[in-house]
Design a protein around this motif. Structure first.
Motif, PDB file in Angstrom:
ATOM      1  N   PHE A  16      43.998  49.154  34.664  1.00  0.00           N
ATOM      2  CA  PHE A  16      44.669  48.439  35.685  1.00  0.00           C
ATOM      3  C   PHE A  16      43.556  48.057  36.691  1.00  0.00           C
ATOM      4  CE2 PHE A  16      48.409  50.735  34.851  1.00  0.00           C
ATOM      5  CZ  PHE A  16      49.515  49.921  35.086  1.00  0.00           C
ATOM      6  N   ASP A  17      43.805  46.783  37.148  1.00  0.00           N
ATOM      7  CA  ASP A  17      42.606  45.910  37.966  1.00  0.00           C
ATOM      8  C   ASP A  17      41.626  45.394  37.195  1.00  0.00           C
ATOM      9  OD1 ASP A  17      44.570  45.652  40.226  1.00  0.00           O
ATOM     10  OD2 ASP A  17      44.124  47.906  40.560  1.00  0.00           O
ATOM     11  N   ARG A  18      41.327  45.769  35.906  1.00  0.00           N
ATOM     12  CA  ARG A  18      39.986  45.054  35.388  1.00  0.00           C
ATOM     13  C   ARG A  18      40.234  43.453  35.380  1.00  0.00           C
ATOM     14  NH1 ARG A  18      40.174  44.527  29.250  1.00  0.00           N
ATOM     15  NH2 ARG A  18      38.438  42.653  29.008  1.00  0.00           N
ATOM     16  N   PRO A  19      39.155  42.890  35.856  1.00  0.00           N
ATOM     17  CA  PRO A  19      39.277  41.310  36.096  1.00  0.00           C
ATOM     18  C   PRO A  19      39.234  40.618  34.662  1.00  0.00           C
ATOM     19  CG  PRO A  19      37.163  42.536  37.013  1.00  0.00           C
ATOM     20  CD  PRO A  19      37.882  43.422  36.385  1.00  0.00           C
ATOM     21  N   ALA A  20      40.200  39.371  35.114  1.00  0.00           N
ATOM     22  CA  ALA A  20      40.368  38.600  33.609  1.00  0.00           C
ATOM     23  C   ALA A  20      38.902  38.015  33.335  1.00  0.00           C
ATOM     24  CB  ALA A  20      41.434  37.867  34.001  1.00  0.00           C
ATOM     25  N   SER A 116      34.472  34.964  21.089  1.00  0.00           N
ATOM     26  CA  SER A 116      34.002  35.419  22.289  1.00  0.00           C
ATOM     27  C   SER A 116      35.092  35.712  23.457  1.00  0.00           C
ATOM     28  CB  SER A 116      32.803  34.624  22.938  1.00  0.00           C
ATOM     29  OG  SER A 116      33.463  33.124  23.296  1.00  0.00           O
ATOM     30  N   ALA A 117      35.951  35.039  23.387  1.00  0.00           N
ATOM     31  CA  ALA A 117      37.115  35.365  24.393  1.00  0.00           C
ATOM     32  C   ALA A 117      37.838  36.622  23.959  1.00  0.00           C
ATOM     33  CB  ALA A 117      38.162  34.232  24.420  1.00  0.00           C
ATOM     34  N   ALA A 118      37.955  36.772  22.554  1.00  0.00           N
ATOM     35  CA  ALA A 118      38.572  38.020  21.961  1.00  0.00           C
ATOM     36  C   ALA A 118      37.898  39.424  22.268  1.00  0.00           C
ATOM     37  CB  ALA A 118      38.973  37.944  20.543  1.00  0.00           C
ATOM     38  N   THR A 119      36.623  38.961  22.146  1.00  0.00           N
ATOM     39  CA  THR A 119      35.598  40.268  22.405  1.00  0.00           C
ATOM     40  C   THR A 119      35.290  40.570  23.926  1.00  0.00           C
ATOM     41  OG1 THR A 119      34.030  39.316  20.630  1.00  0.00           O
ATOM     42  CG2 THR A 119      33.063  40.795  22.229  1.00  0.00           C
ATOM     43  N   ARG A 120      35.383  39.547  24.875  1.00  0.00           N
ATOM     44  CA  ARG A 120      35.364  39.836  26.332  1.00  0.00           C
ATOM     45  C   ARG A 120      36.800  40.340  26.829  1.00  0.00           C
ATOM     46  NH1 ARG A 120      32.940  34.832  26.282  1.00  0.00           N
ATOM     47  NH2 ARG A 120      34.746  33.900  27.174  1.00  0.00           N
ATOM     48  N   TYR A 121      37.943  40.141  26.183  1.00  0.00           N
ATOM     49  CA  TYR A 121      39.127  40.527  26.579  1.00  0.00           C
ATOM     50  C   TYR A 121      39.331  42.061  26.050  1.00  0.00           C
ATOM     51  CZ  TYR A 121      40.965  36.754  29.114  1.00  0.00           C
ATOM     52  OH  TYR A 121      41.315  35.671  30.434  1.00  0.00           O
ATOM     53  N   GLY A 122      38.778  42.293  24.681  1.00  0.00           N
ATOM     54  CA  GLY A 122      38.905  43.593  24.260  1.00  0.00           C
ATOM     55  C   GLY A 122      40.050  43.304  23.353  1.00  0.00           C
ATOM     56  N   LEU A 136      44.112  37.977  39.428  1.00  0.00           N
ATOM     57  CA  LEU A 136      43.332  38.116  38.149  1.00  0.00           C
ATOM     58  C   LEU A 136      42.950  39.468  37.792  1.00  0.00           C
ATOM     59  CD1 LEU A 136      41.614  34.493  37.903  1.00  0.00           C
ATOM     60  CD2 LEU A 136      43.940  35.475  36.964  1.00  0.00           C
ATOM     61  N   GLY A 137      43.804  40.395  38.455  1.00  0.00           N
ATOM     62  CA  GLY A 137      43.393  41.763  37.996  1.00  0.00           C
ATOM     63  C   GLY A 137      44.628  42.413  36.753  1.00  0.00           C
ATOM     64  N   LEU A 138      43.970  43.140  35.939  1.00  0.00           N
ATOM     65  CA  LEU A 138      45.071  43.420  34.713  1.00  0.00           C
ATOM     66  C   LEU A 138      46.058  44.277  35.483  1.00  0.00           C
ATOM     67  CD1 LEU A 138      45.502  43.012  31.684  1.00  0.00           C
ATOM     68  CD2 LEU A 138      44.221  45.167  31.356  1.00  0.00           C
ATOM     69  N   GLN A 139      47.515  43.931  35.043  1.00  0.00           N
ATOM     70  CA  GLN A 139      48.481  44.537  35.288  1.00  0.00           C
ATOM     71  C   GLN A 139      49.325  45.088  34.142  1.00  0.00           C
ATOM     72  OE1 GLN A 139      48.905  46.010  38.306  1.00  0.00           O
ATOM     73  NE2 GLN A 139      46.889  45.210  38.874  1.00  0.00           N
ATOM     74  N   TYR A 140      49.375  44.339  32.857  1.00  0.00           N
ATOM     75  CA  TYR A 140      50.230  44.719  31.755  1.00  0.00           C
ATOM     76  C   TYR A 140      49.299  44.411  30.620  1.00  0.00           C
ATOM     77  CZ  TYR A 140      54.225  44.896  28.862  1.00  0.00           C
ATOM     78  OH  TYR A 140      55.287  45.487  28.027  1.00  0.00           O
TER      79      TYR A 140
END
Length: 189
Positions: A16-20, A116-122, A136-140
């Motif tokens: 939760f709330d991890r920045p995009a 790179s996007a897949a890597t940064r997003y995990g 832009l904080g992760l919620q789902y």
């Protein structure tokens, strides 16, 4: 439920709330998009999908439906394909363009050629859903619904839609989320 993955990767629980993470990626519509170009007034949904994965193909019509239903709620939506297009030619840019046109994607379909996007997003699988609030904080980080690979499963609760509707209305995602399951991201050697 997590024990039923049959060797397919399962997404981790929501951080939760991890920045995009930002990106700058070409899309099948001929434009290039950043995260800010996608971000919606009330939230943003970034989906990692591909053309060939049976999990994605089982839910692609529901992905399109949910994207269309979320956009009027102020949710920006984009899909990213990060699979190795050489080892998996079904996922190359020309085939991405063809799928987006044939299916009438109501969202940009972005090509993450260098992964790179897949890597940064995990991102770990297709489909993998990242739902962010207006800040832009992760919620789902859950699944679309319980379809798995059964495309005929039609009367299932709309978990992704309901979660993102809640994010649009409250800024917070549901505390309980069921991880998405799918085919692994096809990483380059």
């Amino acid at each position: 439920m997590q024990g039923e993955n049959h060797g397919c990767p399962v997404t981790p629980v929501c951080d939760f709330d991890r920045p995009a993470p930002d990106f700058m990626l070409p899309a099948t519509d001929g434009k290039t998009y950043s995260l800010n170009d996608i971000a919606g007034e009330n939230g943003t949904l970034i989906m990692f999908i591909c053309n060939h994965c049976p999990f994605v193909l089982a839910v692609i019509d529901k992905i399109i439906r949910d994207a269309k239903d979320l956009q009027p709620l102020g949710i920006g939506v984009a899909a990213i394909c990060s699979n190795d297009p050489v080892a998996y030619p079904d996922d190359n840019f020309d085939n991405m363009r063809k799928m987006a046109e044939e299916r009438g994607f109501p969202f940009p379909y972005l090509h993450d050629e260098d992964q790179s996007a897949a890597t940064r997003y995990g991102a770990v699988c297709t489909p993998d859903f990242f739902g962010f609030n207006r800040d832009l904080g992760l919620q789902y980080r859950g699944r679309l619904d319980a379809t798995r690979m059964n495309a005929q499963a039609s009367d299932l609760p709309r978990e992704l839609f309901e979660a993102m509707k809640q994010v649009a209305e409250t800024g917070r995602g549901p505390a309980e989320q069921i991880p998405s399951i799918g085919c692994s991201i096809k990483w380059k050697a």
